[in-house]
Design a protein around this motif. Structure first.
Motif: not given
Length: 278
Positions: A149, A151, A156, A158, A162, A165, A174, A176-177, A180-181, A184
């Motif tokens: 996890d 974040n 970062c 949400d 896209r 972070c 990493w 995320q969008q 959802r990562v 990785d």
């Protein structure tokens, strides 16, 4: 912090352009067994420097395929490169390694601890795999722990877009969008002291797969620029070596290629925190 225009246009590694800074040697001397020109690598309360390199090793080696991450080890162990002996020394990241590997967290090296750490180092291309929990082993533990996890602290934003972070505190990145990562966490090397990577929220405004620094002529593969010359880009040397970049976010070649495939012009880059030791 003011910078000259040429400095803003490039973010090549300091390994290429500067001499070694002053180094404070730790109370128990430690050294780096290295195949590349070294720079001070500073962690809280511990410092490692180029004056402690084992003499006689080649200064530059480019190995094909997966590049090993070179760990910093006690001087006595560095004097015998290639040894298969398990380290009896307690490293600065002993507790972190013990916790991640499910060992008793007492901060003291044992034969069992060493064997477990050594297997971990072998699995993640850390050399020498002596079982000494140095800063490179600690950084790898940090990357792997973050994958569950990254974040968790919520630093970062949400967003539906896209978002790259960039966590300077942990030296991780990493993508995320929508919560959802999609890429990785990976290790990064951010700006060196006096050239720290700027914090804030930006957008990728230029991408260049084979960018060459116009000041130093050095390669910046898979460059994705996000703020006045600062970019995400790959480096050929070990990502854990050196004091840092000229402000760019350095990635391994593999990770830079993956980021290139995931991201596009206009994507968000959010940078926060402060690199340890700067």
């Amino acid at each position: 912090m003011k910078r000259t225009l040429p400095a803003l246009l490039v973010c090549a590694s300091l390994l290429v352009v500067a001499g070694p800074p002053a180094v404070a040697v730790a109370p128990s001397p430690t050294v780096a067994v290295r195949h590349a020109s070294a720079r001070a690598v500073t962690q809280p309360s511990v410092a490692y420097g180029p004056s402690d390199l084992v003499p006689g090793l080649p200064r530059t080696v480019r190995e094909p395929g997966r590049q090993p991450h070179i760990e910093y080890v006690p001087r006595s162990e560095a004097q015998r490169p290639g040894t298969r002996a398990c380290s009896a020394a307690t490293g600065p990241y002993q507790r972190q390694a013990e916790r991640y590997l499910g060992r008793e967290v007492d901060g003291r090296q044992s034969a069992g601890d060493c064997r477990a750490i050594r297997r971990f180092q072998q699995a993640h291309s850390i050399a020498p795999a002596s079982g000494f929990a140095g800063p490179v082993t600690g950084a790898m533990v940090r990357v792997l722990r973050a994958r569950k996890d990254p974040n968790r602290a919520g630093h970062c934003p949400d967003r539906a877009e896209r978002t790259v972070c960039v966590d300077l505190n942990r030296q991780l990145m990493w993508v995320q969008q929508d919560g959802r990562v999609i890429l990785d966490p990976v290790a990064i090397r951010s700006g060196a002291p006096t050239m720290e990577t700027r914090t804030g929220t930006y957008r990728i405004y230029l991408r260049h797969r084979r960018h060459i620094s116009n000041l130093y002529g050095t390669s910046m593969p898979y460059a994705q620029f996000f703020d006045r010359g600062e970019a995400l880009h790959g480096v050929y040397e070990d990502i854990f070596s050196g004091a840092g970049s000229h402000g760019c976010v350095n990635l391994t070649m593999t990770d830079a290629r993956r980021a290139w495939e995931v991201l596009d012009k206009g994507d968000i880059v959010h940078v926060w925190g402060r690199k340890p030791g700067v």
